[in-house]
Scaffold this active site. Structure first.
Site, mmCIF file in Angstrom:
data_model
loop_
_atom_site.group_PDB
_atom_site.id
_atom_site.type_symbol
_atom_site.label_atom_id
_atom_site.label_comp_id
_atom_site.label_asym_id
_atom_site.label_seq_id
_atom_site.Cartn_x
_atom_site.Cartn_y
_atom_site.Cartn_z
ATOM 1 N N LYS A 178 -7.266 9.928 -5.040
ATOM 2 C CA LYS A 178 -6.881 9.543 -3.667
ATOM 3 C C LYS A 178 -5.706 8.578 -3.832
ATOM 4 O O LYS A 178 -5.887 7.386 -4.068
ATOM 5 C CB LYS A 178 -8.065 8.848 -2.982
ATOM 6 C CG LYS A 178 -8.144 9.038 -1.490
ATOM 7 C CD LYS A 178 -6.952 8.516 -0.716
ATOM 8 C CE LYS A 178 -7.057 7.033 -0.462
ATOM 9 N NZ LYS A 178 -5.805 6.483 0.090
ATOM 10 N N GLU A 254 -8.630 -2.680 -11.505
ATOM 11 C CA GLU A 254 -7.416 -3.461 -11.756
ATOM 12 C C GLU A 254 -6.963 -3.994 -10.407
ATOM 13 O O GLU A 254 -6.521 -3.227 -9.547
ATOM 14 C CB GLU A 254 -6.361 -2.581 -12.425
ATOM 15 C CG GLU A 254 -6.806 -2.229 -13.837
ATOM 16 C CD GLU A 254 -5.940 -1.201 -14.538
ATOM 17 O OE1 GLU A 254 -5.010 -0.662 -13.915
ATOM 18 O OE2 GLU A 254 -6.207 -0.938 -15.716
ATOM 19 N N CYS A 288 1.808 -6.174 -9.428
ATOM 20 C CA CYS A 288 0.592 -6.986 -9.583
ATOM 21 C C CYS A 288 0.778 -8.060 -10.641
ATOM 22 O O CYS A 288 0.174 -9.121 -10.579
ATOM 23 C CB CYS A 288 -0.583 -6.094 -9.949
ATOM 24 S SG CYS A 288 -0.283 -5.143 -11.445
ATOM 25 N N GLU A 390 -2.316 -14.155 -3.033
ATOM 26 C CA GLU A 390 -1.314 -13.161 -3.418
ATOM 27 C C GLU A 390 -0.524 -12.722 -2.185
ATOM 28 O O GLU A 390 -1.100 -12.216 -1.220
ATOM 29 C CB GLU A 390 -2.013 -11.947 -4.031
ATOM 30 C CG GLU A 390 -1.046 -10.881 -4.508
ATOM 31 C CD GLU A 390 -1.754 -9.622 -5.006
ATOM 32 O OE1 GLU A 390 -2.631 -9.102 -4.297
ATOM 33 O OE2 GLU A 390 -1.419 -9.156 -6.104
HETATM 34 P P1 NAD Z 1 -5.278 -1.520 -1.342
HETATM 35 O O1 NAD Z 1 -6.495 -2.105 -1.947
HETATM 36 O O2 NAD Z 1 -5.013 -1.804 0.092
HETATM 37 O O3 NAD Z 1 -5.296 0.072 -1.448
HETATM 38 C C1 NAD Z 1 -5.395 0.717 -2.703
HETATM 39 C C2 NAD Z 1 -6.013 2.087 -2.499
HETATM 40 O O4 NAD Z 1 -7.363 1.931 -2.044
HETATM 41 C C3 NAD Z 1 -5.311 2.950 -1.453
HETATM 42 O O5 NAD Z 1 -5.293 4.277 -1.917
HETATM 43 C C4 NAD Z 1 -6.205 2.798 -0.234
HETATM 44 O O6 NAD Z 1 -6.137 3.869 0.669
HETATM 45 C C5 NAD Z 1 -7.583 2.731 -0.883
HETATM 46 N N1 NAD Z 1 -8.631 2.073 -0.091
HETATM 47 C C6 NAD Z 1 -8.492 1.046 0.780
HETATM 48 N N2 NAD Z 1 -9.711 0.684 1.280
HETATM 49 C C7 NAD Z 1 -10.626 1.499 0.692
HETATM 50 C C8 NAD Z 1 -12.046 1.623 0.782
HETATM 51 N N3 NAD Z 1 -12.765 0.839 1.567
HETATM 52 N N4 NAD Z 1 -12.653 2.560 0.019
HETATM 53 C C9 NAD Z 1 -11.944 3.357 -0.800
HETATM 54 N N5 NAD Z 1 -10.592 3.297 -0.923
HETATM 55 C C10 NAD Z 1 -9.942 2.378 -0.188
HETATM 56 O O7 NAD Z 1 -4.066 -1.971 -2.257
HETATM 57 P P2 NAD Z 1 -2.511 -1.673 -2.031
HETATM 58 O O8 NAD Z 1 -2.043 -2.510 -0.891
HETATM 59 O O9 NAD Z 1 -2.289 -0.214 -2.024
HETATM 60 O O10 NAD Z 1 -1.889 -2.241 -3.404
HETATM 61 C C11 NAD Z 1 -1.531 -3.565 -3.602
HETATM 62 C C12 NAD Z 1 -2.616 -4.296 -4.366
HETATM 63 O O11 NAD Z 1 -2.853 -3.651 -5.612
HETATM 64 C C13 NAD Z 1 -2.208 -5.719 -4.737
HETATM 65 O O12 NAD Z 1 -3.313 -6.572 -4.548
HETATM 66 C C14 NAD Z 1 -1.880 -5.623 -6.223
HETATM 67 O O13 NAD Z 1 -1.997 -6.822 -6.952
HETATM 68 C C15 NAD Z 1 -2.883 -4.607 -6.665
HETATM 69 N N6 NAD Z 1 -2.465 -3.986 -7.928
HETATM 70 C C16 NAD Z 1 -3.128 -4.321 -9.071
HETATM 71 C C17 NAD Z 1 -2.721 -3.781 -10.300
HETATM 72 C C18 NAD Z 1 -3.409 -4.144 -11.591
HETATM 73 O O14 NAD Z 1 -3.149 -3.461 -12.582
HETATM 74 N N7 NAD Z 1 -4.240 -5.166 -11.632
HETATM 75 C C19 NAD Z 1 -1.654 -2.882 -10.322
HETATM 76 C C20 NAD Z 1 -0.999 -2.570 -9.135
HETATM 77 C C21 NAD Z 1 -1.427 -3.125 -7.935
#
Ligand code: NAD
Length: 486
Positions: A178, A254, A288, A390
């Site tokens: 997804k 992550e 991130c 963040e």
């Molecule tokens: P997000 O958590 O909003 O969304 C990530 C994914 O999860 C999307 O595909 C979204 O549709 C899905 N999602 C959202 N709610 C959900 C639920 N309840 N159940 C299942 N899936 C769900 O994150 P984002 O805004 O897309 O990305 C930014 C975040 O990602 C930042 O916090 C960043 O630090 C983090 N990030 C971490 C790493 C790492 O390696 N630690 C790498 C990249 C990004």
């Protein structure tokens, strides 16, 4: 208008409910694609296809055969390099060089590296003594976990998604992916690659949609998903962990970061400026591992702030292919509103705005895009929300420090623990500080260098588990012990 479909059991299919959502360009907010949203029935079909593929041809391949197929995937991504670059630029609006140097080559590498890992991994065996003196031999075999749910974010879409899919497939699992609703294009293209290369139907599936009460949540709740690997916000991770508790499914997370950059007065000044500039502003701050808290030893503090300001003010906003531009927009208007709300909070908390703080002037054809200025603050207490939380935008707060102990305490005083970058020419000090910062990854005189064989993951609220090289096997396989009486 491009129509993006789900990819289930080797076919591009529309969701059975017939619902579509719009994908907007970050550059000018134009609708660039209509994306078919997967409902519960589509997610169920994808998971069942993945389950069936485990029992089919995929499950009976030898490791060598699987490795050959994954090399084929990597080579096909490389052959279609320009298609992937164009799709990722359209989705994210980020400059071409970010795609060609990092996002797309790393996507191909994620298949090659994990194919090599699985081919070369040793297995353990122990001889034990038994009361009758004959002994017994224990040996371990690794088996795939089963169907792995992959949920990925928008900030480096192809790189982060393949970082999960590569090892999952190398280990013999099947996947249902997804991707973020903001970046559906490259994951969909990967479906074409899988078919071209001859990956059996059902091994790689893609469902499009949102999180709560949509494809993401339906995937995490599906009882035939054996494990969930997720990259995204810590808050989302908490929701997914709750869903995974039902049925005792394993998770690998992550998550977010609020990473510190530590610059000692003896650092190579120009290299430190270049390194902190990249770590705070690359990909418009949507990394991130990026640095949103910068601590600079007092003797060089003023000089450092002015030098970083000059670099931040020199960025050129524009389209990914514009040779005169080097800086892109934020992913969406919603994300821009979030970042701008933090810019306002910083001012309300009494920050000195060194540079930025708002929306830049851009050419008229980009006026509706999601642009924000790279922003630097000083003068905030550590309790300010922009210093603790963040932002995930192009911004950092810079604060002076006087001693090693003081800066270690400042760096560690945060709920997150993803990464740190330390700048100094005193190697003994670099090692000392690195051992005491509470993070999963520390860079010394560098940032964002990643050998895919090393352990990657966050401490504290930045994640659960480690992936990378053999560490990925802990999540993507299950170890079974076999004991033979001799
Ligand atoms: P997000 O958590 O909003 O969304 C990530 C994914 O999860 C999307 O595909 C979204 O549709 C899905 N999602 C959202 N709610 C959900 C639920 N309840 N159940 C299942 N899936 C769900 O994150 P984002 O805004 O897309 O990305 C930014 C975040 O990602 C930042 O916090 C960043 O630090 C983090 N990030 C971490 C790493 C790492 O390696 N630690 C790498 C990249 C990004």
């Amino acid at each position: 208008m491009q129509q993006i479909k789900n990819f289930i059991n080797g076919e591009f299919v529309e969701g059975v409910e017939g619902k579509y959502f719009d994908k907007h360009s970050p550059l000018d907010n134009r609708v660039i694609a209509r994306v078919s949203e997967a409902g519960k029935a589509d997610v169920d079909a994808a998971v069942r296809a993945a389950r069936a593929a485990l029992q089919g041809k995929w499950g009976s391949l030898t490791t060598d055969q699987r490795v050959d197929l994954l090399y084929g995937v990597a080579n096909e991504i490389t052959r279609r390099f320009e298609d992937f670059v164009a799709a990722e630029m359209a989705d994210t609006g980020q400059p071409r060089h970010v795609m060609t140097h990092a996002f797309i080559p790393r996507g191909a590498a994620n298949f090659k590296v994990f194919a090599d890992v699985i081919k070369n991994v040793p297995s353990e065996s122990f001889q034990m003594s038994t009361p009758d003196g004959r002994g017994a031999l224990n040996y371990a075999i690794r088996v795939p976990k089963g169907v792995v749910g992959v949920i990925s974010p928008w900030n480096a879409p192809f790189l982060l998604m393949t970082w999960k899919v590569g090892p999952a497939l190398a280990c013999g699992n099947t996947v249902v992916v997804k991707p973020s609703e903001e970046t559906p294009l490259t994951t969909t293209l990967l479906g074409e690659v899988m078919n071209t290369v001859g990956i059996p139907k059902g091994v790689f599936n893609v469902i499009h949609g949102f999180g709560p009460n949509s494809a993401g949540e339906f995937l995490t709740q599906h009882s035939l998903v054996d494990a969930i690997t997720f990259t995204g916000e810590t808050r989302t991770g908490t929701a997914i962990m709750k869903a995974a508790a039902e049925g005792m499914r394993d998770v690998s997370f992550e998550l977010g970061g609020k990473n510190a950059g530590i610059v000692f007065a003896d650092a190579d000044f120009d290299e430190a400026i270049e390194g902190i500039f990249r770590s705070s502003f690359l990909n418009s701050g949507q990394v991130c591992l990026g640095t949103e808290r910068v601590y600079v030893e007092r003797p060089i503090f003023e000089h450092f702030v002015q030098a970083l300001k000059a670099k931040a003010e020199a960025v050129k906003f524009g389209r990914p292919d514009d040779p005169n531009a080097n800086y892109g927009p934020l992913i969406s208007n919603e994300h821009r509103q979030k970042v701008l709300s933090y810019y306002a909070k910083a001012v309300a908390a009494g920050a000195t705005v060194v540079t930025g703080g708002g929306i830049p002037n851009v050419p008229a054809d980009l006026a509706e895009g999601h642009w924000v200025q790279p922003t630097i603050w000083t003068g905030l207490p550590e309790t300010a929300s922009v210093v603790r939380e963040e932002v995930f935008g192009p911004c950092c707060h810079i604060r002076p420090f006087d001693t090693e102990d003081e800066v270690i305490n400042l760096a560690n005083d945060n709920d997150y623990g993803l990464s740190t970058t330390i700048w100094t020419t005193n190697l003994a000090r670099a090692h000392r500080v690195a051992a005491r910062v509470e993070v999963g990854i520390t860079w010394i005189n560098s940032w964002f260098l990643r050998d895919l064989r090393t352990a990657f993951g966050g401490s504290k609220q930045s994640g659960i588990g480690r992936e990378g090289g053999v560490h990925s096997l802990e999540f993507y396989t299950e170890t079974r012990n076999i004991c033979v009486k001799l």
